[in-house]
Every structure is written in C-alpha cells, then in structure tokens.
Design a protein around this motif. Structure first.
Motif, PDB file in Angstrom:
ATOM      1  N   THR A   1       0.348  -1.420  -0.080  1.00 31.83           N
ATOM      2  CA  THR A   1      -0.345   0.432  -0.046  1.00 31.83           C
ATOM      3  C   THR A   1       0.868   1.627   0.342  1.00 31.83           C
ATOM      4  OG1 THR A   1      -0.204  -0.176   2.706  1.00 31.83           O
ATOM      5  CG2 THR A   1      -2.145  -1.077   1.408  1.00 31.83           C
ATOM      6  N   ARG A   2       2.022   1.037  -0.035  1.00 30.60           N
ATOM      7  CA  ARG A   2       3.128   2.289  -0.308  1.00 30.60           C
ATOM      8  C   ARG A   2       3.014   3.092   1.071  1.00 30.60           C
ATOM      9  NH1 ARG A   2       5.506   3.336  -4.747  1.00 30.60           N
ATOM     10  NH2 ARG A   2       6.437   5.181  -4.650  1.00 30.60           N
TER      11      ARG A   2
ATOM     12  N   ARG B   1       9.433   7.113   4.420  1.00 30.83           N
ATOM     13  CA  ARG B   1       7.884   5.878   3.808  1.00 30.83           C
ATOM     14  C   ARG B   1       9.035   4.612   3.968  1.00 30.83           C
ATOM     15  NH1 ARG B   1       3.896   8.826   1.673  1.00 30.83           N
ATOM     16  NH2 ARG B   1       3.752   7.099  -0.323  1.00 30.83           N
TER      17      ARG B   1
ATOM     18  N   GLU C   1       7.944   3.165   1.069  1.00 31.19           N
ATOM     19  CA  GLU C   1       8.612   2.481  -0.280  1.00 31.19           C
ATOM     20  C   GLU C   1      10.527   3.085  -0.182  1.00 31.19           C
ATOM     21  OE1 GLU C   1       5.889   5.515  -0.742  1.00 31.19           O
ATOM     22  OE2 GLU C   1       7.485   7.066  -2.192  1.00 31.19           O
TER      23      GLU C   1
ATOM     24  N   GLN D   1       9.984  -0.383  -6.591  1.00 33.14           N
ATOM     25  CA  GLN D   1       8.488   0.709  -6.981  1.00 33.14           C
ATOM     26  C   GLN D   1       7.495   0.716  -7.839  1.00 33.14           C
ATOM     27  OE1 GLN D   1       8.881   2.969  -4.198  1.00 33.14           O
ATOM     28  NE2 GLN D   1      11.004   2.303  -3.845  1.00 33.14           N
TER      29      GLN D   1
ATOM     30  N   VAL E   1       5.750  -2.393  -4.694  1.00 35.54           N
ATOM     31  CA  VAL E   1       4.841  -1.329  -4.069  1.00 35.54           C
ATOM     32  C   VAL E   1       4.264  -0.213  -4.196  1.00 35.54           C
ATOM     33  CG1 VAL E   1       6.260   0.462  -2.133  1.00 35.54           C
ATOM     34  CG2 VAL E   1       7.719  -1.301  -3.062  1.00 35.54           C
ATOM     35  N   GLY E   2       3.162  -0.938  -3.796  1.00 31.93           N
ATOM     36  CA  GLY E   2       1.444   0.136  -4.047  1.00 31.93           C
ATOM     37  C   GLY E   2       1.077  -0.501  -4.844  1.00 31.93           C
TER      38      GLY E   2
ATOM     39  N   ARG F   1      15.576  -1.660   5.082  1.00 32.65           N
ATOM     40  CA  ARG F   1      17.116  -1.180   6.177  1.00 32.65           C
ATOM     41  C   ARG F   1      15.995  -1.276   7.205  1.00 32.65           C
ATOM     42  NH1 ARG F   1      15.559   3.872   6.951  1.00 32.65           N
ATOM     43  NH2 ARG F   1      15.919   4.962   4.194  1.00 32.65           N
TER      44      ARG F   1
ATOM     45  N   TYR G   1       7.919  17.385   3.211  1.00 30.08           N
ATOM     46  CA  TYR G   1       8.641  16.599   2.284  1.00 30.08           C
ATOM     47  C   TYR G   1       9.387  17.924   2.227  1.00 30.08           C
ATOM     48  CZ  TYR G   1       6.319  12.685   2.688  1.00 30.08           C
ATOM     49  OH  TYR G   1       5.121  10.896   2.352  1.00 30.08           O
TER      50      TYR G   1
ATOM     51  N   HIS H   1      -2.038  10.240  -0.305  1.00 30.76           N
ATOM     52  CA  HIS H   1      -1.188   9.902   0.285  1.00 30.76           C
ATOM     53  C   HIS H   1      -0.365   8.803   1.154  1.00 30.76           C
ATOM     54  CE1 HIS H   1       2.476  10.582   3.815  1.00 30.76           C
ATOM     55  NE2 HIS H   1       2.420  11.479   2.352  1.00 30.76           N
ATOM     56  N   HIS H   2      -0.905   7.726   2.151  1.00 27.09           N
ATOM     57  CA  HIS H   2      -0.882   6.886   2.567  1.00 27.09           C
ATOM     58  C   HIS H   2      -1.711   5.879   2.798  1.00 27.09           C
ATOM     59  CE1 HIS H   2      -1.053   9.594   5.653  1.00 27.09           C
ATOM     60  NE2 HIS H   2      -1.746   8.470   6.566  1.00 27.09           N
TER      61      HIS H   2
END
Lengths: 554, 554
Positions: free
Chosen positions: A224-225, A236, A238, A269, A272-273, A287, A467, A511-512
């Motif tokens: 879902t990022r 984030r 991602e 990428q 992701v999402g 990470r 950001y 956004h998320h």
C-alpha cells in the motif's frame, strides 16, 4: 555476514478478526467519555444513541461458491485445515476498516464475504495457491492485518466463479538479518509490533509507525506504500524497501540486489503500491536502523494555520524536522483538547491569548536518537529555525500525551461509531505552494456535503508528513450519522473531497491510504489514462486471468 | 506562487558534436603529460604510440535510408532546416562516449550512423515527431548530451526501415520555478551547466554533478537514473525528479502532483531509467535547493581498502557523510598521484609509512552548506565518527585538487586513447556485507581478462556513492591497447566483469551508467525474466510499433 533466523511467533492474530470494530469487546477505552459526548452534542448537534456493532451471528453469510475442484486443489496445497469455509471465519476477513466497511458489518449496505479463507504456511505455498487460483479462475484477495480503509481487502468476486481471502498470518518469520548492511528479510505476514520485537533483539528498529501499527503487516505496508508517523525520521515505507519476493501467476519474482541501481526503471517501486493486483508479496527486505536510546516529545502551540504550515515548511526545507513532526489546524487542535479531556478549555484559551495566540494550532515534535547530545543539538537546530515564529511551548507533557495515544484512533473511532457518529478520515498531499488552497478546498467540500438540518460537521486537518517540496494533509470528519442513509452520507462527502483534490491536479488522491476500491475512479486524473493503461498492461502480463485482488487499483 | 520563465539560451552545443573524443582539438589538456606516460610504460608495458581520433571525413557514411515520405512528414513538423541528413551532422550523433563508441569513430568496428538528425523546437514537436516515426515505422533515438557510455544512444536501426536521432538541443528552457515548493521545470535538453546557471539566478542549485556534467542534459539524467558526485548531499537524480512530461506514441504522459503518494505504484520511477524506450522525456520537474555559500574539500589517506570501506560505511550509517565522499583503493590512489604529477611519490610514501599508512587509500570529503558554523559542526561530526581510524589529513589542497579535476576524466581519457591506451570505466553497487567480495571478484576478473604478454593492466576502484545499506564501486582500467583486436580486448574484459557482478546476484549491473546495449544481456539476472517481461509489456503498451530507441534496455 548474515544470520539466518527462523523465529516462529505464536499465531494469535486470528482472534482479532471479528469485524465491525477494531476494539475487542469490553476493552477499557471502548466507551465515549461523557465530556466528549457533551462537546460533540454542542458542536455538531449529535444526540448520542447506542448503535454498537452487531454480533457476527446477526449477519447473513451465503453458501460458499468455491467449486469443489478448486477447494480440493487448495486443500492439497495448504492442508484441508487451512481452507476455512465456516461463516465466522469468512466474515472475519470480509472487508477492511473503513467507515463504510465497518458500517457494512453493522448491517448497512452489502458485505462482500469471501467464499473461503486460505491460510498458507510459507511463500512456496502462496506461489502454488496463486497458480491454483489462476488455473481455477478463482479471485484471490491477499490479506495481512486487514486494516485497509479504502476497500483494498474487500472480497470482490468480479467476474470470477468465486473469491478467496489469502490470509498471510502464518508467514510470520524474520527470515534473516544482515547487521553489517542493516537489512532484514521479513515474511509478509509479520505484524508491525512483532517486527519491532524481533528486530529489537538485534538492536534494530524499522521505525515504521502508522496508526494501524498494532495490526498491520510488513507485506501490507509494502503493498500500500504506507507511511508512518515517524516518516520524517525513518522515511516512508517505500524508502525502506530494498527487496521483494512476489508470488505471481507467472511464477516467483525477486527484486533487489543493491541499494541503488541504474539498470533500467526501479521495478521495486512498481511492486510497492501494487495492492496485490500484480502478485502476492511474500517477503520484504527492509533497511533497519539502530534502536533509538533517547527521545523527547514536545508540544507547542502556534498561531494560525498559515504560520504553522510556514514553520513546518521551514523545518522540512532546512533539514531540521524532528523524527515526528505534526501540525494540527485550529479545528483539530480543538477536537484533540475536547476528546482527550482533562483540559479546562476556557483557561487554556485565556492562557494562550495572553501570549498572542488567537488561533491555536498544536505542533508536536518528537526527536529520537542515539545520544542526548545529538538530541539536544537537533532540538536546538529546530528551535533556531522556529525563532521568530509566535509560539508557546506546552512542554513534554503534551508531547507524551500525543505519543501515548498515537495508536488509539481506531478505538476512539469505534466508541464514536457506537454513539451514532459518522467518523472517517482521508488524506492527500501536495506541494507547499498549493497546500493552503488544498486544505481550504477539501475542508469546504467536506463541510458543504455533510451539513444538514441538525447536523454540523467538524472537519479537522493536520500535516503529519513533510518533505522538502510539500506535505500531506490528513482530514478527520465528525458528524451525526444520517440514520436514514448512513452509507450515502459518507459516500457523497468522500466524492466531494476527491473531486476537490483531483480537480486541477491539486493533490494526490492518497498520500498513504492507497487506492483500493475507493480511489480507483480518480486514478486517471492523477496518472493519466496512459498511466492507467500502463498499469493494466503490467497486470495483463503478470495476471492474465485477472484473479489477483479483483476490482482493486485498476 | 510560480514564476513562469521563458529563458532562451544560445544554441552552441552543436559545435561539440564531432565524435571520437570528448576534447575539442587543441584543448590545453589534450596531451598526456610525460610523467604520466613514463609511469604507464613502467606499470603496464605501454609503448606510447600516436593514435589520435581520425577526422570525420575519414569515416564512410552511407546514404540516408530515410524514406522520402517520412522525411517530408518530419520536415512538416520541425521545418526542413531541422531535418539534417548531411554526413557530418549524422556522424556527430553516431553513438555515445564509451570506449567502444570512441574506438568506432577511430575506425575500429562498425559505426551505427543515423539516417537523419531531427531537431524539434519544443515538447509539442517532439510528440508529433514520435507519432510520425510510429506511423512511418522509423526508429527514433532520443539524444541529449550524447554522453552515454553503455551504447544508450547508438543509432541502431533494428527491424525498422530507418532510424533517426532526435536531438533535444533546442529544448533548452527553464519553463518555470516555484521557490516556495523548491521546484523547477526544465525542458529535457538543458545541459547541466546551463541548468545551474539558470537556477543560480534564483538562488538555487540542482546539485547534480556527474562526471559528464559539462555536456549531459536534464532529460538524459532522468532517462538513465543518473547519480552525481554529490549524491550523498543532494541525492541521486531519481530522488530529485518530482514530475515528468513524456512524449509517447500513445500521446503525452504527465506524472507528478505531489512529493509522495500511495496512489498505486510510483510510475515516475518507471519513467526514470526507461532510456527512451517508453517515450521521450520532454520536461522534468526537479526539486532544487539553495545555492551553498560555504564549502570545504579535504583529502585524507587511510590505511587499506577494508579499513577505508568500514570508515565510509560508518559515515553513511551515522548520517555524517559529506556532500561528497569518495574513497579510492590503493591502485586508484596510486593512479591519481601518478597521472596528476607534482607529487614526489617516494617522499609521499615515506611520509605516510612513518605515520603507519602501509596501503594508502585516498579519501576525499567535501562539505557544502549555508553557514560556516553548520559546516564546522558537520566536519566535526564526521571526524568524530572517524576517530580511531588510522588516517592522515592531506588538508584542503588535496580536496581542492580533486574538485578542480572532477570533470577532467573524459579529457584525460582522450589523451590516454591518443597514446594507445585501452581505458574504460564500469560501475556497480551492492550491500555493505558483499562490497569487499564484489570489489575483489570484479577486479580479478578484469585483471585476468586483460593480462597478456607485454600488457599488465591497472585496475583501480573507488566508492563514490554511499548509502545506509551499501555503496557503489567504480572501476577504471588502463592497459596497452591490443592493436590487433582493440574491440575484442575490451569486450572480453567487460564480459568477465559483468559475469562476476551478476553471478550469484552479487551486485547491480549498473549503478549510474544505465543499461543501454552493453548491459542488456545481464538484466534478466538482476530483475528476473518476469521483470524483463514486465518491461516488455510496458514497452508494447506505449510503443506498439517498437520505434523508440531500438535495441536498448529491452
């Protein structure tokens, strides 16, 4: 260099899966406090009613449409005991946690109940289940914590003969950890608190703390990022993903051999999402960072939204954001004080007004780090940037209060829903130069759509992710429920907000929270019909039979 | 909020486009200094010969195969004066700047010469040219600075009737700037120095300084996922890209409405690195930063590669990297001292050995910032992390020397090539725990492939881009040219290196040079056959006739 682990956690997550509310029955914060109820009545016109979630037994669950051959094929892969077809098991994975999904569990609207719940043991079983679903034309909804608020886990059948939910609860292992490179490989079904516990044993943290933290999974974050409350400090989700393992009908797909690459587009990428529409994420390489050993959370009050947003922008553009940095607008600041209670509002207002604060906007900043000296230096740098901004410190008490309640939102929402409130959130993001316009237009759109005789909505907003070039806006709506048409009430408001966001490319549709079902109609405005066609082409390549998460994303 | 500009720069870039070397004839640093020549002879067995680039007139250029109808269609869009079919114009855009491409201009191997060079005026003309090429079945190679070192701009015809180079030199405008959001919109053909000049007028910098800086373009940076020498301070180019405008055969595609989004996969990251195979990038929206006003570049010598890499890792993982941070291995450190000259090597070695440095590894750290106090604090933090590492400071002279020569590599290479040296670079990246193994295996593979009677290669390596989880490795090779088979000599070495990199997923096939023609065979190992099929599906969707940059990426 890399310790291979095989940590098995007790499977206790299945217990949670009675839908209709996040809060287990009898939980201490299941009720709306009296002061909150009084404030809501005065503010919105609410007449508190008792409308608790119905027991599952009150909901009709049709027969499973899963063909016997498909069921046998799935049982051959995961074992018959892990193909669940009983009503409660299927109801427990029927939809996510949006207001509309929760209302469906309360008897409003129609509930999409899966024909079975399949619970594979490992990535290899997932791969075989995906292939079996493709072969038998059965839709498949990947299911982690089930916390989607955009319809992302609704068990839509589409044009398939049946639809199953693929519950990843048993993919709960920390597969390996590489402390030199600071990498950890998790199976997709690991819930965030377990991920943190497993990492803490090695001195690491992921640092991903969305409001859904208590239930959401590593795989869900990637699909879902997701973005957590500490995104300013940890990035984030991602940004944390270094590699993925994905089960697709075309076979297994692994990505990620280095921290950065110019070997063509970054396909990580693209995964992701992808919301389960391209494949089922079975493992994620993330990470990690050393566990912070010192922290300080502090509350400030700034004067007015525009000045507050300017202050947050100054922090973001000077590299001095805290690990957590959140600015509430005047409406949200008031909601916060009112619902939490314990504050004498009149006295607070007098105190602030005496210090030049006419429109209080709460700013929470949290610093987390490895040494007190580092923390002190960062705090000093932050305050240096804010020098000249009219503000009052509320000290660490206000900061700790936010921190204490950071995951309480879903429980609070349950209590509000039980009391007859229509309560929902939505979020967007844009560049700084358009941020104030976006806030005004979305707020006005929501207010206009929800205002009715006897019903005055509260529309509150905050910045929680900043950001260098822009920020997110997160809206919370509280309004007495339209008992005659509870679904239509919110659907109309959501539509107005989405139109305001996407008209003139003012901001992103999410956004998320991701796209799911709810935001799908607005995606073409954001990525163009060319973009939608590109996603569809990828989908056709990886999932030619269209069995993966039918009806979501594209 | 957003100033719309329309800055037109003089078109002087066409002058450069005589291929076979980067250095204009008669440039001051066109010759190899005597001390460098002596060192090379002693080290590698080189017998310096004079093998300068042949004049263009010495190269055969066939007739243009561009059909008259296609030529007329293109002329109707850009004007007949901007469809160039003369030999020199076509030769000037025949290939990029890899050793093999340069050798082709020196008469070795076969040169792929485009059938025409088309020079559109703006994004709209680009869109129409792309459509015309699709309609007429003519291949199209987007061309910015022409600095590809992986064959990315080779004018391959593939199965098309003809191939044109689309030179973006006239797309040279800063379209708009949004100082509040720190965003700038550039047309794709703006070369990096012009981008910096245009931004500086507004107090901003992009901070993207790859070695190709003097010629490379904004569009090229995006198309290749470029990374500059100051990536630790400013990020990779992909981190700077906020939006793109792309001309595809399916029409125009625009992406980017917010700094971050969860509205499905990030398709910007599918365009970044697409190397002209999905469309022609015509505009890029980039994040910019205030111009730094203070800087300090400093040189240090550390003892041995392993200790040096550990030190850089400690900096990367503690967030204390300089704006620029580069570590050379012992071989590169020696090459640097030897080629630059002015250093009495024996004295330097004695000095270092007296200070415990047996295997000198040069570490360059550059800090750039807004205030001296900030710079001093960051330098102090860096040195605190390096406390305990055996090292000797060479002071700012060594730092400035690196800085002064930071873009000199291509000119140095020309001089070496003229003297009969096979000189080329390649790069990769991996996670920290595999970095030393990757360096050893690639170095050994290159050395083994290039060693021959009378020819001893120098294989030098540095880290120039570091991340929390890993770093890049950049190799430079110097060896006397095999005059009998100059192309085969390098092709064999490159193949060995690529095998070493991709066997066992040890690293990425490219950290910042892109895929082009040279790395295409190794892409399936990195992203899987599923990944390659996904790229092919996107290509089919956007470019069904396969006219975009034939033979590159996929």
């Amino acid at each position: 260099m890399c310790h291979t682990l095989d940590v098995k956690l007790p499977v206790d997550h299945l217990d949670h899966l009675v839908r209709g509310s996040w809060t287990p029955a009898g939980a201490p914060d299941a009720d709306l406090p009296a002061h909150a109820s009084r404030w809501l009545s005065a503010k919105t016109g609410l007449t508190p009613t008792s409308t608790p979630a119905a027991p599952d037994s009150a909901l009709a669950v049709g027969e499973s449409a899963l063909p016997a051959t498909a069921r046998a094929a799935l049982a051959a892969i995961v074992g018959a005991a892990h193909v669940l077809v009983d009503g409660p098991d299927r109801l427990g994975r029927a939809g996510g946690l949006s207001y509309l999904d929760l209302m469906r569990h309360r008897g409003a609207g129609e509930l999409a109940v899966p024909d079975a719940v399949v619970v594979p043991a490992d990535p290899e079983q997932v791969r075989r289940v995906v292939e079996a679903c493709a072969e038998h034309g059965v839709g498949l909804v990947p299911f982690g914590g089930g916390t989607s608020v955009v319809g992302g886990v609704q068990a839509l059948r589409g044009d398939k003969v049946a639809v199953i939910v693929l519950d990843l609860v048993r993919l709960d292992r920390l597969v390996s950890i590489d402390p030199i490179s600071r990498l950890a490989v998790f199976q997709a079904g690991v819930v965030a608190p377990d991920a943190e516990r497993l990492l803490a044993a090695h001195g690491f943290t992921l640092g991903h703390f969305p409001q859904s933290f208590e239930r959401a999974t590593i795989g869900g974050f990637a699909a879902t990022r997701s973005s957590g409350q500490a995104s300013a400090g940890y990035g984030r989700f991602e940004d944390m993903v270094e590699g993925v393992r994905v089960a697709t009908p075309r076979g297994e797909w692994r990505l990620g051999v280095s921290p950065a690459s110019a070997a063509g587009p970054d396909l990580r990428q693209l995964v992701v999402g992808s919301e389960g529409a391209f494949g089922v994420i079975t493992e994620v390489t993330v990470r990690v960072r050393p566990v912070p050993v010192v922290d300080r959370y502090e509350g400030f009050v700034l004067d007015g939204w525009a000045a507050g947003a300017d202050a947050v922008r100054a922090l973001a553009q000077s590299g001095t954001l805290g690990t957590v940095t959140r600015l509430s607008d005047p409406a949200e600041t008031e909601v916060g004080f009112a619902l939490k209670g314990g504050w004498k509002m009149a006295a607070v207002r007098r105190y602030l007004r005496a210090r030049g604060i006419a429109e209080p906007c709460l700013l929470i900043i949290g610093w987390e780090g490895r040494t007190s000296a580092d923390l002190a230096a960062r705090r000093k740098a932050t305050l240096r940037v804010l020098h000249g901004t009219r503000m009052v410190s509320l000290g660490t008490a206000a900061g700790q209060a936010w921190r204490h309640g950071r995951f309480a939102g879903p429980r609070q929402r349950d209590a509000l829903m039980d009391a007859g409130v229509c309560v929902e959130t939505l979020e967007t993001a844009t560049y700084w130069s358009k941020l104030n316009r976006l806030r005004t237009e979305v707020r006005d759109a929501l207010a206009a759509a929800l205002t009715a005789p006897g019903r005055t909505p509260v529309v509150a907003c905050h910045i929680s992710h900043s950001y260098e070039t822009g920020a997110s806006l997160y809206f919370t709506v509280l309004v007495p429920r339209d008992l005659g048409d509870p679904m239509g009430q919110w659907e109309a408001a959501k539509k107005s907000a989405c139109e305001a966001i996407t008209a003139d490319s003012l901001g992103t549709i999410s956004h998320h929270h991701a796209t799911g079902v709810d935001h799908k109609p607005y995606l073409p405005r954001e990525i163009g019909t060319v973009g939608v066609d590109v996603l569809a082409a990828v989908k056709r390549e990886l999932d030619p039979d269209g069995v993966l998460n039918p009806g979501k994303l594209i």
